[in-house]
Design a protein around this motif. Sequence first.
Motif, PDB file in Angstrom:
ATOM      1  N   ILE A 217       0.836  -1.204   0.008  1.00  0.00           N
ATOM      2  CA  ILE A 217       0.102  -0.047   0.089  1.00  0.00           C
ATOM      3  C   ILE A 217       0.949   1.273   0.056  1.00  0.00           C
ATOM      4  CG2 ILE A 217      -1.531   1.250   1.557  1.00  0.00           C
ATOM      5  CD1 ILE A 217      -3.076  -1.414   2.375  1.00  0.00           C
ATOM      6  N   ASN A 218       2.060   1.201   0.718  1.00  0.00           N
ATOM      7  CA  ASN A 218       2.843   2.522   0.804  1.00  0.00           C
ATOM      8  C   ASN A 218       3.402   2.635  -0.591  1.00  0.00           C
ATOM      9  OD1 ASN A 218       5.148   3.998   1.445  1.00  0.00           O
ATOM     10  ND2 ASN A 218       4.393   3.677   3.586  1.00  0.00           N
ATOM     11  N   VAL A 219       3.522   3.755  -0.939  1.00  0.00           N
ATOM     12  CA  VAL A 219       3.968   4.205  -2.362  1.00  0.00           C
ATOM     13  C   VAL A 219       5.395   4.140  -2.429  1.00  0.00           C
ATOM     14  CG1 VAL A 219       2.145   5.826  -2.719  1.00  0.00           C
ATOM     15  CG2 VAL A 219       4.055   6.525  -1.648  1.00  0.00           C
ATOM     16  N   ALA A 220       6.244   4.095  -1.303  1.00  0.00           N
ATOM     17  CA  ALA A 220       7.567   3.933  -1.447  1.00  0.00           C
ATOM     18  C   ALA A 220       7.987   2.323  -1.509  1.00  0.00           C
ATOM     19  CB  ALA A 220       8.375   4.559  -0.251  1.00  0.00           C
ATOM     20  N   ARG A 221       7.143   1.430  -1.250  1.00  0.00           N
ATOM     21  CA  ARG A 221       7.421   0.110  -1.592  1.00  0.00           C
ATOM     22  C   ARG A 221       6.701  -0.350  -2.789  1.00  0.00           C
ATOM     23  NH1 ARG A 221       5.743  -5.153   1.724  1.00  0.00           N
ATOM     24  NH2 ARG A 221       6.097  -5.868  -0.284  1.00  0.00           N
TER      25      ARG A 221
END
Length: 432
Positions: A217-221
Amino acid sequence: MKYYSLNHPKEKVSFSKAVVNGIAPDRGLYFPENIPQLPAGFFKTIETMDLHEMALTVMKPFVEEDIPSKELKTILERTLDFDFPIVPIDSQIGSLELFHGPTLAFKDVGARFMAQCLGYFNTRNKTQKVTVLVATSGDTGGAVANGFLGVEGIDVVILYPKGKVSEVQELQLTTLGQNISALEVDGVFDDCQNMVKTAFLDHKITTKRQLTSANSINVARWLPQMLYYFIAYKQLSTEKRPLVVSVPSGNFGNICAGMIAQKMGLPIDHFIASTNINDTVPTFLKTGTYTPVKAQPTLSNAMDVGDPSNFVRIQKIYSNTFEQLTQHLSAYRFNDDQTKKAMQDLYSKAAYISDPHGAVGYLGLKKYLEQHPEHYGLFLETAHPVKFLDTVEKTLETKVVLPSKIKTLFEKKKTSVPISNYEELKNYLLSS
Ligand SMILES: *Cc1c(COP(=O)(O)O)cnc(C)c1O
């Protein structure tokens, strides 16, 4: 580049805010306000481009307001310091191996990128310490633990279900120490996941600790996962057939990153989402009705997901229209017997040892190529077969050689804190 919540497109935040929040306050997933286009010249020279220069060009528009080029380059060098080889299976099929990172899973790419970004934000702002709170059914925990190990200003707390992850997976998340803590939950993955969700909404905890998530969900992942689609294309410059990519999918973050790469101009003709019997998306493509289900356990357990979080992003990429979606995406489901058969096929016909997830990807690709013989196809091999040692050795009736990264794990000492309910998690987070 700003990011907005798919629930409330008007509220935009910076990349760093989206990373620290993880999910928007309205519970929506963050999405980039536009998808940048790479110039045609980029693809003409990609073959000879330096890998980290290429990665920089791709990622820069997504993060440049928060991370200057020089630092971004360093982050990318630290993230991508292992290989992504394509192993030929036959004249029409290649296995894109994503498992050569430190924890032998493709999740290393996203976890390492995210860890480096948060570390950078912390040294720049000396912000409040951030706690990454994450539930894992196996691979996420190890990749996150390894990626964040020693990163300043970040504590990592991982919840995993007691007795439900493989020995290798457990050792990968319980032996690191330093800023990494593992909580061994007396329950199943869903219990871990529910406790994490409850903690995010618990004001007593969130006023004391800045919590963030580290799932796709995290954009950095999520976003850096597009890089290995470019890396694959770079290796295929002499290939003239249209390219189709089959992605073994659970939460649909990996395939969704590939679709962003395609939107940026990367010449991928078609995507295949290959799933196990948790077939919410294949059923949706067949019937037009999206019905989340309770996940059933399978051999490819990292894909035991009944309501894939990233599917809303995929819908958005294709303008929320069914026609556009089906033009770019096919989806097939396979059961465990078919998966084992595929592992045996790959072994006997190509002397290739795959893990159960890669085997599902291979099956989806085969099925598509039957109807599209003019294409060349890649399937993503998302984990090293030793991560599923039991299944692989039993199915293939052979011994798998342990890589040295794994051998040394068995010499280390497991440290974990047992918990059995939410109150115990809460006490842990408030006291430590
Ligand atoms: C996480 C995982 C997947 C599923 O990836 P998604 O991005 O959730 O679709 C597939 N294979 C392996 C080995 C995994 O660890």
